[in-house]
Motif scaffolding. Structure first.
Motif, mmCIF file in Angstrom:
data_model
loop_
_atom_site.group_PDB
_atom_site.id
_atom_site.type_symbol
_atom_site.label_atom_id
_atom_site.label_comp_id
_atom_site.label_asym_id
_atom_site.label_seq_id
_atom_site.Cartn_x
_atom_site.Cartn_y
_atom_site.Cartn_z
ATOM 1 N N PHE A 69 0.832 -1.200 0.000
ATOM 2 C CA PHE A 69 0.000 0.000 0.000
ATOM 3 C C PHE A 69 0.871 1.256 0.000
ATOM 4 N N THR A 70 0.558 2.186 -0.915
ATOM 5 C CA THR A 70 1.313 3.426 -1.041
ATOM 6 C C THR A 70 0.370 4.598 -0.815
ATOM 7 N N PRO A 71 0.423 5.241 0.351
ATOM 8 C CA PRO A 71 -0.479 6.359 0.613
ATOM 9 C C PRO A 71 -0.082 7.608 -0.160
ATOM 10 N N MET A 72 -1.045 8.175 -0.905
ATOM 11 C CA MET A 72 -0.813 9.382 -1.689
ATOM 12 C C MET A 72 -2.124 10.134 -1.810
ATOM 13 N N LEU A 73 -2.064 11.455 -1.975
ATOM 14 C CA LEU A 73 -3.265 12.210 -2.292
ATOM 15 C C LEU A 73 -3.838 11.689 -3.605
ATOM 16 N N THR A 74 -5.157 11.782 -3.749
ATOM 17 C CA THR A 74 -5.815 11.114 -4.874
ATOM 18 C C THR A 74 -5.316 11.596 -6.218
ATOM 19 N N ASP A 75 -5.139 12.905 -6.399
ATOM 20 C CA ASP A 75 -4.659 13.398 -7.696
ATOM 21 C C ASP A 75 -3.255 12.889 -7.985
ATOM 22 N N ALA A 76 -2.403 12.864 -6.963
ATOM 23 C CA ALA A 76 -1.038 12.368 -7.140
ATOM 24 C C ALA A 76 -1.028 10.861 -7.380
ATOM 25 N N ALA A 77 -1.932 10.149 -6.721
ATOM 26 C CA ALA A 77 -2.007 8.695 -6.904
ATOM 27 C C ALA A 77 -2.412 8.353 -8.330
ATOM 28 N N ALA A 78 -3.393 9.086 -8.864
ATOM 29 C CA ALA A 78 -3.825 8.847 -10.244
ATOM 30 C C ALA A 78 -2.686 9.133 -11.219
ATOM 31 N N ALA A 79 -1.957 10.218 -10.985
ATOM 32 C CA ALA A 79 -0.829 10.562 -11.862
ATOM 33 C C ALA A 79 0.278 9.524 -11.764
ATOM 34 N N ALA A 80 0.546 9.039 -10.566
ATOM 35 C CA ALA A 80 1.582 8.014 -10.386
ATOM 36 C C ALA A 80 1.203 6.726 -11.106
ATOM 37 N N PHE A 81 -0.083 6.396 -11.084
ATOM 38 C CA PHE A 81 -0.539 5.202 -11.789
ATOM 39 C C PHE A 81 -0.350 5.351 -13.290
ATOM 40 N N VAL A 82 -0.722 6.494 -13.833
ATOM 41 C CA VAL A 82 -0.557 6.734 -15.273
ATOM 42 C C VAL A 82 0.920 6.644 -15.658
ATOM 43 N N ALA A 83 1.792 7.107 -14.777
ATOM 44 C CA ALA A 83 3.239 7.089 -15.049
ATOM 45 C C ALA A 83 3.859 5.709 -14.842
ATOM 46 N N GLY A 84 3.055 4.726 -14.402
ATOM 47 C CA GLY A 84 3.566 3.382 -14.210
ATOM 48 C C GLY A 84 4.328 3.185 -12.915
ATOM 49 N N GLN A 85 4.172 4.112 -11.968
ATOM 50 C CA GLN A 85 4.906 4.032 -10.712
ATOM 51 C C GLN A 85 4.242 3.097 -9.699
ATOM 52 N N VAL A 86 2.948 2.839 -9.883
ATOM 53 C CA VAL A 86 2.228 1.879 -9.039
ATOM 54 C C VAL A 86 1.389 0.990 -9.956
ATOM 55 N N ASP A 87 0.986 -0.163 -9.439
ATOM 56 C CA ASP A 87 0.259 -1.138 -10.254
ATOM 57 C C ASP A 87 -1.248 -0.932 -10.264
ATOM 58 N N ALA A 88 -1.757 -0.257 -9.234
ATOM 59 C CA ALA A 88 -3.193 -0.020 -9.138
ATOM 60 C C ALA A 88 -3.426 1.221 -8.294
ATOM 61 N N VAL A 89 -4.637 1.775 -8.413
ATOM 62 C CA VAL A 89 -4.949 3.002 -7.689
ATOM 63 C C VAL A 89 -6.406 2.994 -7.270
ATOM 64 N N GLY A 90 -6.675 3.525 -6.094
ATOM 65 C CA GLY A 90 -8.048 3.784 -5.665
ATOM 66 C C GLY A 90 -8.328 5.260 -5.869
ATOM 67 N N ALA A 91 -9.342 5.583 -6.653
ATOM 68 C CA ALA A 91 -9.605 6.982 -6.987
ATOM 69 C C ALA A 91 -11.089 7.217 -7.176
ATOM 70 N N PHE A 92 -11.482 8.471 -7.033
ATOM 71 C CA PHE A 92 -12.866 8.862 -7.271
ATOM 72 C C PHE A 92 -12.911 9.832 -8.440
ATOM 73 N N ALA A 93 -14.088 9.921 -9.074
ATOM 74 C CA ALA A 93 -14.260 10.846 -10.183
ATOM 75 C C ALA A 93 -14.120 12.286 -9.674
ATOM 76 N N PRO A 94 -13.455 13.169 -10.426
ATOM 77 C CA PRO A 94 -12.997 13.017 -11.808
ATOM 78 C C PRO A 94 -11.600 12.405 -11.978
ATOM 79 N N PHE A 95 -10.917 12.030 -10.883
ATOM 80 C CA PHE A 95 -9.559 11.504 -11.000
ATOM 81 C C PHE A 95 -9.527 10.110 -11.624
ATOM 82 N N THR A 96 -10.683 9.431 -11.653
ATOM 83 C CA THR A 96 -10.749 8.163 -12.375
ATOM 84 C C THR A 96 -10.442 8.362 -13.861
ATOM 85 N N SER A 97 -10.893 9.491 -14.402
ATOM 86 C CA SER A 97 -10.622 9.773 -15.822
ATOM 87 C C SER A 97 -9.129 9.903 -16.068
ATOM 88 N N THR A 98 -8.424 10.514 -15.128
ATOM 89 C CA THR A 98 -6.970 10.622 -15.240
ATOM 90 C C THR A 98 -6.332 9.240 -15.224
#
Length: 329
Positions: free
Chosen positions: A166-195
């Motif tokens: 588990f990697t604790p991060m603010l939701t916007d940063a977590a979504a960005a980290a997931f897109v960048a391939g830094q984590v394998d999965a992310v828990g996010a809410f809309a609109p950050f799900t779109s990211t």
């Protein structure tokens, strides 16, 4: 769980049938409020109607002076209410329970909505099922609603948080980290799900739709505000229902306002429709009367069992149904 017991009324859904030619909604009768109050909200589709209320003058029509404060970080909004920096905030039931368990004095006066798919666990292409999360890195905002959703999803798969990294991060940063391939999965809410879904081949492997009733969203006020100015609280609640009527009657304009506040296109914002079930006045009254206390007990037990809180929060005075009961349809 009350999301199943209280199905959405289509006419009062967030993106209700367009009736742009209809006149503006007549505000519900509310006594004049006595002071200016600060209302917080953050990036969630079920809370963006507050922006509509502000831009259309619906607070003033209900006799309340409101400083609407938008928080880029949902956690910051929770902290602001817990410390009394703001008077009211839109937040989830489980996050409210966590705050109360920590000593915050708060009451729930309105059900904004239920999350019915807009909270998601999104995974990389090679992760096909929840069981595949074992040993993987998963980011989410610690202690908040999507951390809770992650724990629910892991339990469904026979796993615990100890089975993932588990990697604790603010939701916007977590979504960005997931897109960048830094984590394998992310828990996010809309609109950050779109990211998050911008990562090629990614997909949601669990959503709030899989756990009916688990993520209700509310207008929560400090008990200090309740003690000094119930008129303002009543006016806030009345304004909410006037705003939902206005949105239903002026859909194109309302969508523009809410999409702009969310920093997304109108087309993207419309995709969040099915994932957010706005509660009508009737649904509010029924929820307060029958289901919210039971749901709070379930969530409270889960928070304790997963050690998100040290002890169960006191539920006395948590729910104040008199404000929705006083609104005139």
């Amino acid at each position: 769980m009350f999301r199943r017991l209280l199905p959405a009324l289509a006419a009062l859904a967030l993106f209700g049938t367009a009736c742009a030619s209809e006149p503006e909604a007549t505000p519900s009768a509310a006594p004049a409020a006595t002071e200016k109050i600060t209302l917080g909200f953050s990036a969630w589709p079920g809370w963006f109607p507050w922006q509509v209320a502000a831009e259309q003058g619906l607070f003033e029509k209900n006799g309340v002076q409101v400083e609407l404060k938008y928080f880029d970080s949902y956690t910051d909004s929770l902290n602001a209410l817990a410390t009394g920096t703001i008077d009211a905030n839109s937040q989830t039931l489980n996050d409210t329970l966590a705050s109360v368990a920590g000593g915050a004095k708060q009451s729930i006066v309105l059900v904004n909505d239920n999350s019915t798919g807009n909270d998601q666990i999104i995974a990389a292409p090679e992760i096909k099922t929840l069981a595949d999360l074992k040993g993987k890195t998963v980011a989410a905002e610690q202690g908040t609603v999507d951390h809770y959703l992650l724990l629910l999803a892991l339990r469904k798969a026979g796993l615990t948080e100890a089975d993932v990294q588990f990697t604790p991060m603010l939701t916007d940063a977590a979504a960005a980290a997931f897109v960048a391939g830094q984590v394998d999965a992310v828990g996010a809410f809309a609109p950050f799900t779109s990211t998050a879904l911008q990562r090629e081949g990614s997909k949601a492997i669990a959503t709030s739709a899989d756990f009916p009733g688990a993520i209700p969203d509310h207008l929560v006020v400090t008990k200090d505000l309740l003690g000094r100015d119930e008129k303002s609280v009543q006016a806030l609640v009345a304004t909410w229902f006037d705003t939902i009527e206005w949105i239903a009657a002026n859909r194109p304009k309302a969508l523009e306002i809410m999409a702009k506040r969310g920093g997304v296109s109108v087309a993207d914002y419309e995709t969040y429709d099915k994932g957010t079930t706005i509660f009508s006045l009737e649904q509010n009254r029924e929820a307060f009367a029958t289901d919210l206390p039971a749901q709070a007990k379930l969530i409270s037990d889960f928070l304790v069992s997963t050690k998100l809180v040290d002890s169960a929060p006191p539920l006395d005075g948590l729910f104040e149904p008199k404000f929705v009961q006083a609104v005139q349809p």
